[in-house]
Structure formats: C-alpha cells, structure tokens
Design an enzyme around this catalytic site. Structure first.
Site, short mmCIF file in Angstrom:
data_model
loop_
_atom_site.label_atom_id
_atom_site.label_comp_id
_atom_site.label_asym_id
_atom_site.label_seq_id
_atom_site.Cartn_x
_atom_site.Cartn_y
_atom_site.Cartn_z
N GLY B 156 0.77 -1.27 -0.12
CA GLY B 156 0.01 -0.12 -0.03
C GLY B 156 0.88 1.13 -0.16
O GLY B 156 1.70 1.31 0.45
N CYS B 157 0.22 2.31 -0.54
CA CYS B 157 1.01 3.57 -0.74
C CYS B 157 1.76 4.01 0.81
O CYS B 157 2.66 4.47 0.99
CB CYS B 157 0.43 4.63 -1.33
#
Lengths: 352, 352, 352, 352
Positions: B156-157
């Site tokens: 995930g970012c």
C-alpha cells in the site's frame, strides 16, 4: 460594561499591513464600538489602507493611510488611543509594551513576546524574558483574564487549536506519560507575508512538509496552557506542517488513556467545558473536523474518535481569526465590556 | 535472468483506467522489455487508451483500446500474456487470482487483497481471507521475494512510506511501547477516480482533514511489515489525512527511544539499510523531506530529527509511483530479470 | 420604503442547497429586515441548514432544515412568504413563476429562465419562451426596475461582469463592428455543485480550458444588455474559460474605437456612470483588475487600458455574490425599500 | 548527421538554475548524445545541481555543481563545449552571443534577445538591436533553419502557442483586418523564479488577472511569425493572463473569416501542416484543448470551433517544455543531426 454609546473606544494597530493586521482592520472596521485612529506599517507608510484591504465594513476607513511606527508611538504617547493591538514581531511587541508601560492604554499583543512564563523557554524561543501577562484564551481562562488588564498575551495559532482540542480531555482523564503526540498543519498565511522564493506559488503549490521539527516555539506554549488548565505536569511532542492553502489550521492530537473510558464520558467533559461557548462547535468524530468548515470564521471545531484506550482529537480554526485577529478582538470585547461576540459572530465561512 | 532480448514479456493490466492503471500504462509503454497486450476497464471499454493517457512513451500504444474485464480474462486464459498487473479493487483482485491460480502467469496485485497475513485483520479490512503472497517491498525484503513467485502483493502507498521511514530505526534500536505514532497525508489521487461531490475541486481545494481515524486498513499492514523487518512485536497508531494536491504522500512518524542514542548511530543504521538503494534518498533532517522532491518519481526521501530521546522521521513518496505503479514495475523487473530500475530511473520530478 | 420595522419580510429560497442558494442563506441570515421561512432542496430535504452552511450570521437559522420543493410550494401558496428567491435550474424557475403568477409574492429568479427577450435565443439556450421580466442589474437599469415588480430576472454572472465592464464605453463611444471580443474566466463554483469525475479536484486542479465555445447562453444576454444600455445594435463574441479556483470571474473585453479618443474622456464616461455606485471600484488600468480584490464581496472592479484605438477593459466580480446571490439581495433591497447595500456592504474580501 | 556515437556533443547551459534551465538539465541528462559540461548560475554557484534538480535521468549529473557565469565563459572560450544553451535574461544572452561570435560553438538562445527583426520593436521591448538569427520553430520553419546555424532564437512561450494555433488558418484563408484577438493564460512559472510578495502562494493562489495589457513583448513576435508564415501583413491584439497553476499555456484566438468556409476545409489546412508532426495533436474542437493534456510534454494540442464566419482556435503547450527547454532541445537535435524527438518523445503528461 461599555454603556456610553456616544464615545467609541479609540484604537490603534501596530504592524497593520501583515496578515493579522489586515484581519484586525477588517474586524474593527465593522465593530460599532471602535474608532480606528491609526494603523501603522513602516513598509507601507503613506499608502491608503484601502490599497491593501479594499473597501471594508460599514465604517469608512478609506480616509486612513498606513502611518510609520514612530507616528503610532507618538499618537499613543499623546493619549490619542485607548487600546493598541500589536501585530508586530515579538521583539517589537516587547519593546512597545516596555516603552508604554505607564501609558493609560490597554495592549493586546498578538506576538509571542508575552506568552511564556518559563524563563528558559522564553529565552530559547524569543530571546526575551518570561512574562506574566494575562493569557487571552477566553474559552479556557475567561475568569482569569482581569477586566482591567493592561496587557493581554493573545495566544498563538497552533497553541489555540491544540489547547482547545485537549483541555477537557486532560483535565478530566489521565493519559499515559509521553503518549501526547500532536501533529498540526497550517495554511501558508501562518508564516506571514513573505518575499522569498521559498514561499512562492511555484515552490509551495504542490508541496507539503513538516518544519521546525522538535523546535517550534508553540510546543512550550501548548505545554504551559494545558498544564495550567489541567493542573497536571504534561509532556508532549508537537510537529507543525505546511499545507498549500491560504488559511486554516488542523490539529490532530494522539493520546493513550490510562484507563478505559466510555466515549460518552469524554463527550460530556467537552460539553461541560464548551457547551455554552459561542465559538466552539463539537462534532461527532475526528473525521468530521475540516478546515473548510471554519476558515473565514472565529470558530473552533472539535471532534474525537476513541478506540479502546487510544484517542485521536482533531480541532480546526482559521489561523488568522480564531488563531490571531479574531481572538484579539474577542479579548478586546472582554476588556471593554462589549458582548464577547461583537463583530465576530456574523463572520461566515468562506466555502459555500 | 531475462536474456532473450528478442522476445518481450507480454503484459496485461486489469483496472487500467484508474490512476494506478494509467501510471502503469505510462511506465510500461517506455519499458523496452514489455509488450502491452491488454489494458482492461469495463467503464472505458472501447475507448482508445490515448484518450485517457495521451500519446505516451517510445512504444506506440495508440492502437490499443481499453477492453472489458471479461476479454482480459479470456486473453489470460488463452495464454496471451506472461504477466498481469491487477489495479483493481481488492475483491476483484482476489477473484482474479483465485480463478487464474493454475495459469502460467505472474500476477502483481496492486490492491490490498493479498497483503495481510493475519486472518482477523484481513477479514476486518478487506472481507477476505489472510494471505501469504510475497510482499513486494524490495528495499526491505528483496531477498525474500522468490524470483519465481506466482503472486506478488504490491504494498500500500502509506504502508510503503511508513515502513521505509521506520524499518532501520526499529530494527537497530528500541523504542518505548506505544510511542509509535504515525501521521500521514496524501494527495487526492490516493482515493482513486471519484465521481462525487465530496471529491470535487470546490469541496477539497481549500480543505484538509483526517479520515478513517483509528480505522484505516494500512495500519495493520504497517504493523505487519515493521514487525517482520524488525523482528519485534510492535504497536502503533496511524492517522491519514487528505491534502489538496494531486499526488504525493508524506509520513511523519514519532517515537521515543528507550535509551539515549547519538544521531550518528541512527544515521548509520539508515545508511546500512539504504546506502546502495537506487530509489532512496537520505536527507539531513526531517525538515528537508517534502512532496515536491519526489512527486513524479519512484523515489523515497527519508530524514529524521532527534532531540534527547524523541525522534521524528519523515518520508515522502509519489503515492501513484513508488506507492503503487512504480513499485509494481520494480517488482516486475525483479521477477523477470530486468535491472530493477528499468523504466523507473529516468523518471523526473515534476517540479522544476 | 420599508418603514415598519416591527414586521420583517418573510422570505423563502428554492434550490437553497446549491452554491447560490447557500450564499443567499448567508446573506439573508445577516439581513435585519428578513425572516427566513423556508429553504428548499429535494436532495438535502430533512437535513439541518447548518450542516451545509455552518452557523451563520446574527440571525439564528439553526432551527431550520431544508424542506422538499413541494413543501416550499405549499408554503408559498398558503401565503407564508412575501418573497421567494429561485436558485433553481431555468426550467424549474420558469415552472414556479408560472404556477405562482397570481400569488401575492415577489419573485427574484437567479436562473436564466426570464432573462432573454428574443424568442429564438430563449428557445435555443433555455428551451423556454422569451420573457419581459425586469432585468435586475441596478447599476445600469436601476430606474427601469419597477418597485412593484412581481418578477425580477437576476442577471447571469458573466453577463453582469461583461455588461458592467463595457456599458459606459459603448454608450458614449463608437467601436468598430465586430471588434468586440470578450474572453472571460470563472472559478469552478460557476458550474454548480457537481458529482462528476470531470469536476473532481484531480481533474481540474492543474487545468485550464475554454468551454461552450461559440455556444454559451450568456452571449445573447450580454448582447441584449449592452444593446439596450447603449441604444445600439451590437455584435460580439464571448468565450468563457474555467480556472482552478473556487470563486471569481474576470472578463477581458477587446474593442477598437472608430475614432481616436483620449483615455481621460473614456474615464469620465465611467465616472459619470459609476461614480456614486457603492459596489463599483474604478481602477487606473486593466492590469489592476484581479479576482482576489473582489472575491467574498458584492463589488465589481473595472479598469481599462487604451493604446491608439485599441482598448482592453477588464472587470472582476465574485460570481456567487455580485454574479448571483448578492445581486439578488441588492434587487430585493430595491423592491422592499431597504438601503440597497443592506447586508452587502459589510462583506469583506477573502484575501488579506 | 550525427553518426559518431562514440563522441557525444559537449554542452553547456547558462542561467541553469531558472525554471527553463532546470528543464534543460532534466532533458539533457536523459539525452544519449549529450555530455553536460557546465551549468552556470551566479546565484547558486557552488551548489550541487542535485539540490535543485534532484537525481535525474539515466546520465549521472550528481557530480556537477552550478558554476559562476564567468567560469562558463572561460570554458566556452577554451573550447570545452560544442553547444551552449542560453537560459539567461535577454541582455545577458545578447552579450554572450556577441562575445562568442567567433567561437566554434552553436548557441541556442531561449531569451527574446535574438527574436525580433523589426528595429523599433526590438528596441522597445528589449532595448536591443533587431536580429536575423534563425527562428527555431520547427513545425513552421523547419526547412528554413540552417543546419549549420551558429545562433538559434528559440521562440517565446506564448508566441509558440499562438503561432502554431493560427499559422495554417492564416496562410490558407483570409480573415478580417483587426479581427485577430488573442487571449492567453500562463501558469506562474512563466514569470521565472521570483522572490517577491507578488508571486507568493498567498498572493496568487486564488487570483487571476491580465498583465502587461497592450504592452507584452510577445505581441510583435507573434505578428512577425504569423506574417512570415502566411505571407500577409497582419495586425492583432494579444493579452496575457496569469493562472494559479505552475505550468502550462492556453491560447484562445478569435478571428472572423472574410468568406464563409467549411470546417472541413480548415481542418484539412491543419492536417496538411501538422499531420506528420510528432509533437502536434489536433483535436475535434476548441473545447477539447486543455492544459492537463500537455503539461509535462513537448506537445502542442490544437482545436478550433467555427460558427458562420467566426472561429475560435485554442492551443495548449507546457510553457517550460514546448514553450522553452523542450523546443530548445528540438532545435539542438535538428542542428546536430539527432532524431528531432530524441529525449522528448518519452515525456509523459503529468496528469494521470
């Protein structure tokens, strides 16, 4: 109470061409009990106020020009004003207050010069002695602000938001030592008018960053305010950030409770503290708090989310109004017996 | 190693019209070892890629149109591709991976479907079973990513930025339990393309707020990654915010060390971990980290400030590149024997 | 004249949850002669006004909820209101005005339904018949607005700025046929609240473009207004653009004079027209006109630059205030005998 | 043709720390045929390029520091470079070109110093003599640019967009005298790096305005270019505006045709001129042209809308790339026999 409607309070503003100074002009131009005598700015001296401010308010300020600081001092000395707002840097504020200590005027200082009571912190952050001026955060210390105070230290913008966010929680409940971690973000006007590449649109528009990490002058102010309001010795860490908007501060505060508590009990503590405050809006949860709901107003919006013992409290204000000029006018209203909301309650948020 | 330069890797993208999907098209169109076979989007099916993407790259993608997902599945089944990027929602990704479990393809999943190893967390946040796919964060787990992995869970970012920020610190030093407090802020593209009032320019342009407070799906992912990389059982609190820019994530992480440590020793831990990493830039202090230095690139910029035992670590990435499509291509390069930096190192930051 | 201060004018707003509707709520909440009876919105029916508007003004509107349009119609029919503001789409406005033709109310329509007097243009742009309602642009037609008008067509935002910019020039001087070329740009709120990808922050924040080129409904409105005010048959071309700000319109109008004229003579024409207008500010040249000087206010700023026979006139307004809700309140004040500036003159610009 | 792949072209940049200079560094760092020898900036002299530029491109520029202009001159004199890009103010460019007239180097001047052929205009706008340097707008004058030119005048940003927008129309069709009215808007980077209040984020973020009205130095450049390309004596009026974005120019040009023409015939003229141009995209109508489609690229997007004899042509470019550094590299490629698209065609637009 200010009863004599014939005579208005004669007011001056020092540092009137900065962001907070211009806000003060806007607010005072619409204040029915105020006569604006001078607005000083060495940089803009001789220019009409309207060039920077536009035509503003029901009172006509279009005849006024910015005057140099020296003229503001002379007018103050000659008894031309009853109250002076200092929207100057800390050192200039300290100097003005010292010089005019004996003058029959009230001073509301928007700088940090008179906020800190701890000598080491005052020296470290402002290179000034500690001070015992009344700290003008009405929602927490209204009763402690003497109505005949000569000098009011108007709270810092971050400190206002952080203190309002956490005061009820910290007074009523115990949080783990060192679990208080406050992150905050401010629009660029918080830095004042800048003629620098660093604050150009091209440099900031797509940017976001932390600044003065572990070294911001509002950390000791927040510690002082929350320790006083809670009666506890607190430690905390405060980290400010810069967001590419013009105005607004959002504080996101983290704490861990010593014991499990119901959300309702916490909400009750906030209601007890703020339920009758005209400028405070309580929301259902931290997610509800946003800049756009307060920018343009003197309001502070507060909400928290609790999960087990973890709590996040968010609060938002307009840094130039509740975080500076609006709160200064609120203090002025208190000192001179006007309704505390005068010229402030009609402010509307900018966003439709 | 990918030696046979005559034959390119045939690649498909599912969910190609979202922000990450379009980034993938841009990156793969400039990748000399890739032949883009399909780019699916049910919503844009039939439209030429160029309408959304412009003409891009040295490879001509102007002949391609978005195809419906069903066609992408058929092409996958028929052996038309060697690798598939899933830029789809978690549920669609999970379903695709299940269906094509036996197909002779490699899958790089940009969704959260295959990231969490804890059953309760996977169910709570994605309503999906836990998974043991290789976690594609090369800077921390390069050796643990099997070169013949069938399925890569692309991080995930927020989790990428937070894990890169803290891994060296947490592995080499002890921090006080529960002192780990991570605040982060992301540009609006992090939320994906939205047709809603809430994400309109008028609603967001002057706004800033926290969201999914104490309830964001990246918190368990960060805990998992940092626990694995440090070999410790960690707890932490993660709070994301929305900033009115298009791209970029900045993480501001707070910790309190168990014992006093010299800044040099900490810096050395970061150098040891990242000194030879092509995509990581170490800065002198937390204040130096800013979105504008990384947006447009696959880079992560990291810096910390230490004061007594308090430490603030900041890290910045482009959420759509290092936080999504760029990291996916990095993983693709690893799997297929290309230089890890292929088609990524020439990316330049947007800001001059 | 409105003399009886005991009884306030009872007012309703249709389409109150749009941008102009919310502006109306803000303005009317601070209007001492107004009692807000209803604010309708089918989409937000049942929600408290304060959720969208915040607490606003000195008058308490916190007890009000948005009501459905049907209830607004019932209240109108039952005699509950003296005046209704229509912030609805043109078709809904036209229908409401038809239905309540005989009701003892005054209608101020912010839509385009009642603006055009030319049948072909009205049909082409609004699919409605032409109309002869009073056109509520006080600075040009104050005397022509009957104080007992049943229906006021409130001017369009672009049309207001363009007409104010050019009226004195075109009345006093001759310009070459077809040399009138008007370009204008508006903030995004001009498009109304939108739940679409096209109006998302990510789509618009870094963008700028022309729209409805050679096909915008305000072109015939500008032609009509300027032809009437100048007594000449005019032709012109109007091209609108979208700028990534929330509010504000700037018009840049080009013309070529038939004969050489001194700048002073032109300036005198503007002074003659606008010298005593409370909401118009004349500047020294076109370069001085800017959005930030008017956004937040009901003001229009106008300036021109002349070179030989070429002239560029610029004008700026806040599209939601002088271009919509503010002008509507100005018209309301005219109809009901309030000072024309009531609740409008204290508005301040947003930018410090 | 540049055949000898062993020896790269040795290149220097003057004024390398401005916006165009930094773009040049980015573009040249990825150019396989270029060896960057120096990048000068008196203001940043001694600082590593990477501090301003980040790590960029496949070529390592991290060893380079900005050098003072005097050193750049010495290196040029000593034969260390084959080509010099001047990203300096006009006066500095003129002086450099004069001094190094006899040096065996090619100069590509991004300033306006060598663009104007009319003495009066050159003196009025640049206080410099008129010049006959090759005008480097390849799409219109490719054949006229001598491959052995010593000095290329790189076109201005507005002039590039305006000339590309109108050249095919004006060459093939007749428009009414004085009906040519060009409005344009540019992102703030067009003004260069500024350390001034006027260009601060707080001053510009919510603003929009025209500037240098009837007095912009690109007006005569546009007239000159379009007159040459059409073989007609043209007059026109050009008005630039400032939009609160970082990059991008959109031109909106108005004309009235002498005779009625079919849109197809006009479209054909554009296809004839631009059909094989790698950097020009023709759209279906003026409404389709937008900044976000070209920012980040060397492309120009053009579209027109015709109604009777009125035509609006819109064109968009990235002011720093096609409007400055990208076009300069395009000219460099032409001079040195590289494919014209080298290091330019892989550029991608910033917006997903």
């Amino acid at each position: 109470m200010h009863k004599n409607t014939q005579s208005k309070i004669r007011v001056g503003i020092l540092g009137a061409a900065g962001f907070s100074g211009v806000e003060l002009i806007h607010l005072l131009a619409n204040h029915p009990g105020v006569d604006l005598i001078f607005a000083s700015s060495d940089q803009k001296a001789g220019q009409p106020l309207s060039r920077l401010v536009g035509r503003t308010g029901s009172t006509d300020t279009s005849h006024l020009c910015f005057c140099p600081a020296i003229e503001a001092e002379n007018l103050t000395r000659s008894g031309a004003v009853d109250a002076v707002f200092l929207a100057t840097p800390a050192e200039a504020s300290a100097q003005f207050a010292r010089k005019h200590k004996e003058a029959p005027i009230r001073i509301i200082d928007l700088s940090g010069a008179h906020r800190l009571r701890d000598e080491a912190q005052a020296q470290a952050h402002y290179k000034l002695p500690a001070n015992a001026a009344a700290y003008g955060l009405p929602e927490l210390f209204r009763e402690a602000i003497p109505r005949d105070a000569k000098l009011i230290a108007n709270p810092g913008c971050y400190a206002t938001a952080a203190a309002l966010a956490l005061a009820p929680l910290l007074r009523e409940f115990s949080v783990q030592t060192q679990s208080l971690v406050i992150h905050a973000a401010s629009g660029v006007s918080g830095a004042g008018r800048k003629a620098s590449e660093e604050f150009s649109l091209t440099a900031l528009r797509d940017d976001y960053r932390a600044y003065r990490v572990l070294n911001h002058q509002h950390e000791p102010e927040i510690v002082q305010t929350l320790s006083e309001s809670s009666g506890k010795n607190l430690e905390l860490t405060f980290t400010p950030h810069l967001i590419p908007v013009t105005r607004g501060i959002l504080v996101t505060a983290h704490a861990r409770l010593e014991q499990a508590v119901q959300a309702d009990a916490i909400f009750e503590a906030y209601i007890n503290q703020y339920g009758r405050e005209p400028f405070i809006d309580l929301a259902e949860q931290a997610d509800d708090i946003r800049l756009s709901a307060v920018v343009g107003t003197n309001r502070c919006q507060i909400g928290f989310t609790l999960q087990d013992r973890r709590i996040i409290v968010c609060a938002a204000i307009d840094n130039l109004i509740k975080g500076a000029a609006g709160q200064a006018v609120q203090n002025f209203n208190l000192l001179f017996g006007f309704p505390e909301t005068e010229s402030l309650i009609t402010l509307r948020r900018y966003q439709s």
